[in-house]
Design a protein around this motif. Structure first.
Motif, short mmCIF file in Angstrom:
data_model
loop_
_atom_site.label_atom_id
_atom_site.label_comp_id
_atom_site.label_asym_id
_atom_site.label_seq_id
_atom_site.Cartn_x
_atom_site.Cartn_y
_atom_site.Cartn_z
N SER A 1 -9.02 -4.68 -0.91
CA SER A 1 -8.44 -3.61 -1.71
C SER A 1 -8.37 -2.32 -0.91
O SER A 1 -8.55 -2.30 0.31
N THR B 1 -18.95 -2.27 -4.44
CA THR B 1 -17.92 -2.10 -3.41
C THR B 1 -18.69 -2.12 -2.10
O THR B 1 -19.29 -1.12 -1.69
N LYS C 1 -10.32 0.61 -8.97
CA LYS C 1 -9.69 1.93 -8.76
C LYS C 1 -8.40 2.10 -9.56
O LYS C 1 -7.71 3.10 -9.43
N GLU D 1 -8.15 2.37 -1.79
CA GLU D 1 -7.96 3.49 -2.72
C GLU D 1 -7.04 4.52 -2.09
O GLU D 1 -7.31 5.02 -0.99
N TRP E 1 0.82 -1.22 0.00
CA TRP E 1 0.00 0.00 0.00
C TRP E 1 0.85 1.27 0.00
O TRP E 1 0.41 2.32 -0.47
N SER F 1 -5.26 2.15 -6.75
CA SER F 1 -5.37 1.00 -5.85
C SER F 1 -4.18 0.92 -4.91
O SER F 1 -3.04 1.21 -5.28
N THR F 2 -4.46 0.49 -3.67
CA THR F 2 -3.39 0.16 -2.72
C THR F 2 -3.18 -1.35 -2.64
O THR F 2 -2.28 -1.83 -1.95
N TYR G 1 1.22 1.83 -7.26
CA TYR G 1 0.61 0.62 -7.78
C TYR G 1 1.08 0.38 -9.21
O TYR G 1 0.94 1.24 -10.08
N ASN H 1 -5.04 -0.40 4.06
CA ASN H 1 -5.43 -1.35 3.01
C ASN H 1 -6.03 -2.58 3.68
O ASN H 1 -5.70 -2.92 4.81
N HIS I 1 -14.28 -5.21 -2.57
CA HIS I 1 -15.04 -5.30 -3.82
C HIS I 1 -15.67 -6.68 -3.91
O HIS I 1 -15.02 -7.71 -3.65
N PRO J 1 -8.27 -3.72 -11.43
CA PRO J 1 -8.99 -3.34 -10.21
C PRO J 1 -9.88 -2.13 -10.47
O PRO J 1 -9.58 -1.29 -11.34
N TRP K 1 -5.21 -5.31 -4.46
CA TRP K 1 -6.41 -5.93 -5.04
C TRP K 1 -6.15 -7.43 -5.11
O TRP K 1 -5.66 -7.94 -6.08
#
Length: 557
Positions: A185, A210, A150, A187, A113, A154-155, A117, A231, A195, A148, A157
């Protein structure tokens, strides 16, 4: 330092090298066996480029190694850098049982995270077995999911958990056999998220919603001491009757004092619709384990009970881990169930209890050793309280009931204690302050492991006895109380510390029910030769006394 010095006997553990998340457990009725997979990185005591190891068992107590089900793909493939955590489901297809192994396929590293990404680093894939787990084959149209929601924000997935969720399907008015895939996941700049995808054939997946989004570094509830982290990882879901639950691992930020900045919460909630999409509204919550346990995985046993597995990481220093040639084990399987009690006004505001004023009941998620674990005992070695202090062992179970305590007592067990008490670990049940702790300040005179005291909140209900179960298995300690509290710890004594002691603070011993079983069953009877693991054939010791693990290619049969 020897390969076996801190190695547990009665717990699930990889043959050697690094291991972490339990990531695929399933009961196969046709063979009457459990298959259990875990993250494994042979050839090193460090994590990272992990694939899956596997073992099987008839009873969840003794195990036999199997060929790894799936390993890293070829160079340039969607899973060339790792086969990360996931889950296994069993389905009957055209009259024949098929096992579906869902996993996060990794093509680029590092993933964390705190780092940018990497596009395409994580995707979700599946492999199949039609011979009850003997051989596995990747789906030709992998990956199932590639991007993913986002995207570059994403941080993480990963860690697909797949199962029907009957209460959600009824809420949505869809077929109760619908399968859902939950992916943990987050953001960047906002917070963690779960998700949820749906499918009617396990191969084609659509984003359902989500279902949970939280803001970074905010309290889980207005009265909670837990804070949402950066995360989510290793999330799963289930219902007990009409009660809906989510289990989720949380990666915290640097100020965290928890081991590796990890914790795992259980969340009880209700479904609501937001813009036509299902959301999970949290009603109560609690810790699944107040110690080192992480990467929770759930499955059903042969009788349909909901069981939980978790990774007990090392808390030894890096030198100790490198020298012993392995890292990580799995705590004993635990049963999750729902506790229902009459409302107790004095604690009705605690976050673990969901209070139903109309019914006059409060409920919480219960946590206790799986019933199968009683088979680790040897009835011939049962020891009464009057002989307890004579134990010289590093492998035993203690079961104790303190009848009708006032709620002001403090009960202490000393384990892995040296003869003069200069080295010991204290397990303390402090009823006055509503805490249970493992004090490791004197666990290792040479500071081979952490000395941090692990502590969790526990409050007795009015007129409730205190029921305790303790497992000591060399370097791992598991503490349970009243079927709703768990704490897992790791210790690394420097001396030959095999003694025990207790201090019940003057509590009348006639009001103490006590049982102890010494010499718990060996979890790997086919792996050992005498006291040395046959799997240690890949382990050597160099001229400096450092354990070296031979790195060999793993072949899937």
């Amino acid at each position: 330092m020897s390969f076996t010095r801190f190695r547990p006997t009665s717990h699930f553990i990889a043959p050697h090298s690094w291991s972490n998340d339990p990531c695929g457990a399933v009961y196969v009725p046709e063979t009457k066996e459990y298959l259990f997979c875990y993250q494994w990185n042979p050839g090193t005591t460090e994590g990272g480029n992990s694939a899956w190891g596997m073992a099987k068992s008839k009873d969840l107590v003794t195990w036999t190694d199997c060929s790894p089900p799936i390993t890293n793909g070829a160079a340039g493939s969607y899973d060339q850098k790792g086969v990360f955590s996931g889950s296994i489901v069993s389905r009957v297809i055209d009259g024949k049982t098929a096992l579906f192994l869902f996993y996060t396929s990794v093509s680029r590293l590092p993933i964390h995270w705190s780092k940018e990404y990497l596009e395409g680093c994580e995707s979700q894939s599946v492999a199949f077995s039609t011979d009850y787990g003997v051989s596995w084959h990747r789906y030709e149209n992998n990956p199932l999911l590639s991007v993913p929601p986002k995207r570059e924000l994403s941080t993480g997935w990963r860690d697909p958990f797949v199962s029907p969720w009957t209460t959600l399907s009824r809420f949505l008015g869809v077929d109760e056999a619908t399968d859902y895939m939950m992916i943990a996941s987050g953001e960047r700049g906002r917070g963690s998220a779960l998700h949820l995808y749906s499918s009617n054939n396990l191969l084609g997946w659509d984003l359902c919603s989500t279902i949970l989004e939280v803001e970074t570094n905010t309290p889980v509830s207005p009265t909670s001491s837990f804070i949402w982290g950066m995360n989510f990882e290793c999330a799963s879901f289930f219902n007990i009757g009409e009660s809906n639950y989510i289990l989720v691992g949380i990666e915290e930020d640097i100020p965290s004092t928890r081991h590796n900045r990890h914790l795992t919460l259980w969340l009880r909630g209700e479904f609501v619709l937001e813009n036509g999409k299902p959301k999970f509204n949290i009603l109560s919550h609690g810790m699944l384990d107040f110690g080192i346990l992480y990467a929770i995985h759930i499955f059903r046993d042969a009788e349909g009970r909901l069981l939980q597995l978790g990774w007990a990481d090392e808390s030894a220093n890096a030198k100790t881990i490198k020298q012993q040639g392995w890292a990580g084990c799995i705590a004993h399987p635990r049963e999750l169930y729902e506790i229902s009690k009459p409302i107790a006004d004095s604690i009705s505001e605690e976050d673990i209890w969901y209070v139903d004023e109309k019914a006059g009941r409060m409920t919480a998620l219960g946590i206790r050793p799986a019933p199968q674990i009683s088979q680790v005992r040897d009835s011939r070695t049962q020891i009464p309280l009057e002989n307890f202090k004579s134990i010289r062992s590093k492998n035993y179970e203690i079961k104790t009931t303190f009848k009708k305590p006032t709620g002001t007592e403090e009960f202490t067990f000393n384990v892995r204690q040296s003869p003069n008490k200069e080295e010991l670990t204290k397990i303390i049940f402090d009823l006055a302050n509503s805490t249970i702790s493992v004090d490791r300040s004197k666990s290792s005179l040479e500071n081979l492991g952490s000395s941090f005291t692990e502590i969790g909140r526990f409050t007795l209900l009015p007129d409730e006895d205190l029921d305790i179960r303790l497992f000591v298995d060399n370097s791992i300690i598991e503490v349970y109380a009243n079927d709703r509290f768990a704490l897992t710890s790791r210790i690394y004594p420097s001396l030959e510390s095999l003694g025990v002691d207790y201090d019940f603070g003057g509590f009348e011993e006639e009001n103490v029910g006590f049982w102890c079983w010494e010499g718990l069953k060996d979890a790997w009877p086919t792996r050992r030769e005498g006291s040395v693991e046959s799997s240690a054939e890949d382990v050597t010791v160099d001229e400096k006394g450092v354990v070296q693990v031979m790195e060999r290619p793993i072949v899937v049969v």
